[in-house]
Each structure stands twice: as structure tokens, then as C-alpha cells.
Design a protein around this motif. Structure first.
Motif, PDB file in Angstrom:
ATOM      1  N   GLN A  87      -6.835   3.871   8.295  1.00 19.61           N
ATOM      2  CA  GLN A  87      -6.522   4.782   7.192  1.00 19.61           C
ATOM      3  C   GLN A  87      -7.661   5.763   6.954  1.00 19.61           C
ATOM      4  O   GLN A  87      -7.449   6.951   6.724  1.00 19.61           O
ATOM      5  CB  GLN A  87      -6.248   3.988   5.909  1.00 19.61           C
ATOM      6  N   GLU A  88      -8.859   5.244   6.941  1.00 21.41           N
ATOM      7  CA  GLU A  88     -10.073   6.050   6.865  1.00 21.41           C
ATOM      8  C   GLU A  88     -11.197   5.180   7.406  1.00 21.41           C
ATOM      9  O   GLU A  88     -10.964   4.055   7.823  1.00 21.41           O
ATOM     10  CB  GLU A  88     -10.351   6.512   5.435  1.00 21.41           C
ATOM     11  N   GLU A  89     -12.399   5.703   7.420  1.00 21.55           N
ATOM     12  CA  GLU A  89     -13.483   4.944   8.043  1.00 21.55           C
ATOM     13  C   GLU A  89     -13.593   3.525   7.465  1.00 21.55           C
ATOM     14  O   GLU A  89     -13.736   3.344   6.255  1.00 21.55           O
ATOM     15  CB  GLU A  89     -14.818   5.677   7.850  1.00 21.55           C
ATOM     16  N   ASP A  90     -13.467   2.544   8.365  1.00 18.15           N
ATOM     17  CA  ASP A  90     -13.612   1.112   8.040  1.00 18.15           C
ATOM     18  C   ASP A  90     -12.478   0.545   7.182  1.00 18.15           C
ATOM     19  O   ASP A  90     -12.517  -0.629   6.804  1.00 18.15           O
ATOM     20  CB  ASP A  90     -14.962   0.814   7.367  1.00 18.15           C
ATOM     21  N   ILE A  91     -11.460   1.325   6.867  1.00 11.58           N
ATOM     22  CA  ILE A  91     -10.296   0.814   6.132  1.00 11.58           C
ATOM     23  C   ILE A  91      -9.078   0.862   7.052  1.00 11.58           C
ATOM     24  O   ILE A  91      -8.741   1.912   7.589  1.00 11.58           O
ATOM     25  CB  ILE A  91     -10.032   1.615   4.847  1.00 11.58           C
ATOM     26  N   TRP A  92      -8.438  -0.292   7.240  1.00 10.98           N
ATOM     27  CA  TRP A  92      -7.318  -0.411   8.179  1.00 10.98           C
ATOM     28  C   TRP A  92      -6.093  -1.004   7.489  1.00 10.98           C
ATOM     29  O   TRP A  92      -6.213  -1.890   6.640  1.00 10.98           O
ATOM     30  CB  TRP A  92      -7.698  -1.338   9.342  1.00 10.98           C
ATOM     31  N   GLU A  93      -4.925  -0.510   7.886  1.00 13.20           N
ATOM     32  CA  GLU A  93      -3.679  -1.188   7.548  1.00 13.20           C
ATOM     33  C   GLU A  93      -3.511  -2.327   8.543  1.00 13.20           C
ATOM     34  O   GLU A  93      -3.670  -2.128   9.752  1.00 13.20           O
ATOM     35  CB  GLU A  93      -2.494  -0.232   7.642  1.00 13.20           C
ATOM     36  N   THR A  94      -3.186  -3.518   8.062  1.00 15.04           N
ATOM     37  CA  THR A  94      -3.107  -4.693   8.918  1.00 15.04           C
ATOM     38  C   THR A  94      -1.883  -5.530   8.583  1.00 15.04           C
ATOM     39  O   THR A  94      -1.321  -5.428   7.487  1.00 15.04           O
ATOM     40  CB  THR A  94      -4.347  -5.596   8.747  1.00 15.04           C
ATOM     41  N   LEU A  95      -1.493  -6.360   9.547  1.00 11.36           N
ATOM     42  CA  LEU A  95      -0.558  -7.444   9.280  1.00 11.36           C
ATOM     43  C   LEU A  95      -1.386  -8.718   9.161  1.00 11.36           C
ATOM     44  O   LEU A  95      -2.277  -8.962   9.989  1.00 11.36           O
ATOM     45  CB  LEU A  95       0.445  -7.591  10.416  1.00 11.36           C
ATOM     46  N   VAL A  96      -1.081  -9.511   8.152  1.00 11.31           N
ATOM     47  CA  VAL A  96      -1.861 -10.723   7.879  1.00 11.31           C
ATOM     48  C   VAL A  96      -0.937 -11.928   7.878  1.00 11.31           C
ATOM     49  O   VAL A  96       0.167 -11.881   7.343  1.00 11.31           O
ATOM     50  CB  VAL A  96      -2.570 -10.602   6.514  1.00 11.31           C
ATOM     51  N   LYS A  97      -1.398 -13.024   8.508  1.00  6.05           N
ATOM     52  CA  LYS A  97      -0.648 -14.298   8.476  1.00  6.05           C
ATOM     53  C   LYS A  97      -1.603 -15.410   8.068  1.00  6.05           C
ATOM     54  O   LYS A  97      -2.657 -15.528   8.680  1.00  6.05           O
ATOM     55  CB  LYS A  97      -0.045 -14.610   9.853  1.00  6.05           C
ATOM     56  N   PRO A  98      -1.262 -16.226   7.065  1.00  7.25           N
ATOM     57  CA  PRO A  98      -0.147 -16.047   6.130  1.00  7.25           C
ATOM     58  C   PRO A  98      -0.514 -15.033   5.051  1.00  7.25           C
ATOM     59  O   PRO A  98      -1.581 -15.120   4.437  1.00  7.25           O
ATOM     60  CB  PRO A  98       0.042 -17.452   5.552  1.00  7.25           C
ATOM     61  N   ALA A  99       0.363 -14.059   4.840  1.00 13.18           N
ATOM     62  CA  ALA A  99       0.084 -12.945   3.936  1.00 13.18           C
ATOM     63  C   ALA A  99      -0.128 -13.405   2.494  1.00 13.18           C
ATOM     64  O   ALA A  99      -0.936 -12.832   1.763  1.00 13.18           O
ATOM     65  CB  ALA A  99       1.222 -11.920   4.013  1.00 13.18           C
ATOM     66  N   LYS A 100       0.579 -14.465   2.088  1.00  7.75           N
ATOM     67  CA  LYS A 100       0.513 -14.882   0.681  1.00  7.75           C
ATOM     68  C   LYS A 100      -0.887 -15.376   0.288  1.00  7.75           C
ATOM     69  O   LYS A 100      -1.219 -15.429  -0.897  1.00  7.75           O
ATOM     70  CB  LYS A 100       1.557 -15.969   0.395  1.00  7.75           C
ATOM     71  N   ARG A 101      -1.699 -15.718   1.292  1.00 13.79           N
ATOM     72  CA  ARG A 101      -3.046 -16.207   0.991  1.00 13.79           C
ATOM     73  C   ARG A 101      -4.066 -15.083   0.822  1.00 13.79           C
ATOM     74  O   ARG A 101      -5.221 -15.335   0.450  1.00 13.79           O
ATOM     75  CB  ARG A 101      -3.528 -17.138   2.117  1.00 13.79           C
TER      76      ARG A 101
END
Length: 342
Positions: A87-101
Motif C-alpha cells: 500500500q505504501e512503504e512498509d505497509i502491506w495488504e495481507t491475507l492472515v490465517k487465522p484472521a480472527k486472531r
């Protein structure tokens, strides 16, 4: 248009689990987009289908080792991260597993602490926005800690990371490989050049949204995720010259195709140097202005990729070709065989 029109039966044993020993040893189905005629070849014969003055367009993106395994700093719980988009320097959109944690403020540690990430919010697609902290160069840290994000239908381990990269990859940033390019070798590219074929490069960083099955009931309801693309002045000039001189533009992969069509559709069939984000969705009924043919792999049922291919060669011809591919036991998906549509 119903998504079910792009469904087909695929035996699981036809899903290629590992790459062939030689990149160019794969089979090649040649589909005539005008008549529907199918010819069976090997990929090494691809050179025979090009003429002097044609242009081959390759996506030079490079796959990141984008899968990371870490632990929550407060509880020690295991967390898996997949980097999707910067998204910008050092900030990323990610998929996380398990997301609820993982909630805003959660800190995750990777390796022995040389990389940490703090969750700073949620993306519009439900992923997590992570801000990374590290010393040195991010991609070097990622290279030491990350794993190659192979698609979920590949169950085998990949012994050599480079087999999920094209031989011409150079611009790091993809979450998945532009797999149609995996068949090319330096020798094939050299043979094309010797024949008088131009080689041009574009960049489109592949996101996982490209490969997901379409979940909507109708094609028109589906929305593509945006992906970053870049075309240089050199490539734009070359493509315009080829078109002006009567040569064909043959794209390698749906990623190159979507990039070229994004630009050509905005500029009345002309190519310009530009970069940006594209969410172009190509399906039957679309009028191509950027390419004359393409090289691609065999795609998932009901995916946006098989819809794009069907737009170029008609749904009837493509679905018949896929039926033939199943009958002839072609290998499917990322490490599978190739199709040339001209």
C-alpha cells in the motif's frame, strides 16, 4: 451470462503437481481462433508459429517469497501471512490465517525477530493491513524468511524456487507467477529473435484475485481485484511500430493480455508508456484492440481466466479445446501444458 457455462469436468490426476524437468518439454495445443481447429505440438515448436515482424510480449514480474510464518507476540499463537499488495512503504495488504486472531494492534514476530509486523487495520477485501519493522532491505529479509506461495491445488513441495519464476523475471512484486511464461527458455527466446521476432516486456504484479473461481452466478456480477501494471516508453514504441508495420502482437499469459488491453482500450488501440492499477475484466463479448493472439496455460473451471480466453477464441471453441485437452490428458494449471491461440 451464466458462470456455469465455463464449467468443465477435470480429473484430479491432470493437475500438474511439479514442473517438468525441462521448461520447454511441455505440450502445446494450438487453437485457431477463427475456425476452432486444434493442432497438437510440443512447446519447442512455438517458434514455427511466429513470423518476422511479430512481437512477443512477456510479463517480467518476479514472485515474492510472500508466505510468512510467525507467532503472536502476546500469546505465542502461530500465524500465517500472505503478502498481497504494497500500500505504501512498509505497509502491506495481507491475507492472515487465522484472521480472527489478528486485530488492530496485534504484533507478529517472524524468524528470530529480524522481522515484526503490527496490524494497523483491515483492507476493503477483509484482509489485514500490516506495518513491517526490520533492519536492512525488506526484500532481502523476506528472501531469508519467506516461502514461495504456491497455489493451493499444488500439494507437492517445490525443490527449486526458480522453477516458479520465469527466466526473464526481474521486477519483484507478484503473489503468484505469470505461469504461461514458465515454458520459455533462453534458447527459445534467442531462436525467436533470430527469426526476426521482436521481444517486448511489460510488468503486471499478479494478485491472488486473478486465480480465484468466480463466485457470482452471472459473469457480469464478478468484480476483479486491482493489480499494478507498468509499460515503458521502449515497449509502447515497439508495439506501435509492430502494429503499424502489419506484425502481430502475441501476449504471453492473461496478465500481459490484461495490461495491453487496459492501455489499448483507453487510447483507441494505441500504446502509451504508463503505470497504474487495472481491474479490467475480459469475457465473451469483449472487443480486443491490443493483441492478435496469446500463449496461455489451461485454467481452472469457472475462473476469470477461462472467460478471458473464451473472449479471444469464442466460448464454444475454447470449451471444445478443453474437452479435447482432458481426453488427450494434457497437464493443467500452473505447472501444466500450454495453449497458443492465434
Amino acid at each position: 451470462m451464466k458462470v456455469e457455462l465455463f464449467d468443465f469436468e477435470l480429473p484430479e490426476d491432470l493437475i500438474a503437481q511439479v514442473p517438468l524437468k525441462e521448461r520447454d518439454a511441455s505440450r502445446l495445443m494450438v487453437l485457431n481462433r477463427t475456425t476452432g481447429e486444434v493442432i497438437h505440438e510440443t512447446f519447442k515448436s512455438i517458434v514455427d508459429y511466429f513470423n518476422a515482424g511479430d512481437c512477443l510480449v512477456l510479463n517480467d514480474t518476479r514472485v515474492m517469497p510472500a508466505r510468512l510464518f510467525g507467532i503472536k507476540e502476546d500469546t505465542g499463537a502461530s500465524i500465517e501471512i500472505l503478502l498481497l499488495k504494497q500500500q505504501e512503504e512498509d505497509i502491506w495488504e495481507t491475507l492472515v490465517k487465522p484472521a480472527k486472531r489478528v486485530k488492530e494492534g496485534t504484533v507478529i514476530t517472524f524468524g528470530s525477530g529480524q522481522l515484526t509486523a503490527t496490524c494497523i487495520g483491515t483492507s476493503e477485501h477483509g484482509g489485514r493491513l500490516l506495518k513491517f519493522n526490520y533492519e536492512g532491505i525488506f526484500y532481502e529479509v523476506l528472501d531469508s524468511l519467506g516461502e514461495m506461495p504456491l497455489p493451493p491445488y499444488i500439494k507437492e513441495q517445490l525443490d527449486d524456487r526458480e522453477r516458479y519464476q520465469t527466466v526473464f523475471s526481474r521486477e519483484i512484486g507478484s503473489a503468484a507467477a505469470p505461469t504461461a511464461g514458465l515454458h520459455f527458455t533462453e534458447e527459445i527466446l534467442e531462436a525467436l529473435k533470430e527469426k526476426g521476432v521482436h521481444i517486448a516486456f511489460i510488468t503486471l504484479h499478479v494478485g491472488l484475485g486473478t486465480f480465484r473461481p468466480v463466485s457470482a452466478e452471472t459473469v457480469e456480477e464478478h468484480e476483479m481485484h486491482a493489480e499494478f501494471y507498468q509499460v515503458s516508453e521502449e515497449t509502447a514504441t515497439r508495439l506501435n511500430e509492430v502494429r503499424q508495420n502489419g506484425g502481430r502482437i502475441i501476449s504471453v499469459g492473461t496478465t500481459s493480455t490484461r495490461t495491453l488491453e487496459t492501455i489499448a482500450s483507453k487510447h483507441q488501440g494505441k500504446f502509451v508508456a504508463e503505470s497504474g492499477w487495472t481491474s479490467i475484466f475480459i469475457y465473451p463479448g469483449y472487443e480486443f484492440t491490443g493483441i492478435d493472439g496469446m500463449i496461455t496455460n489451461f485454467h481452472l473451471p469457472k475462473s476469470s481466466l477461462i472467460m478471458l480466453v473464451s473472449a479471444l477464441a469464442s466460448r464454444e471453441f475454447v470449451m471444445n479445446a478443453y474437452e479435447t485437452a482432458v481426453k488427450e490428458k494434457y497437464r493443467f494449471f500452473s505447472f501444466g501444458d500450454a495453449m497458443l491461440i492465434i
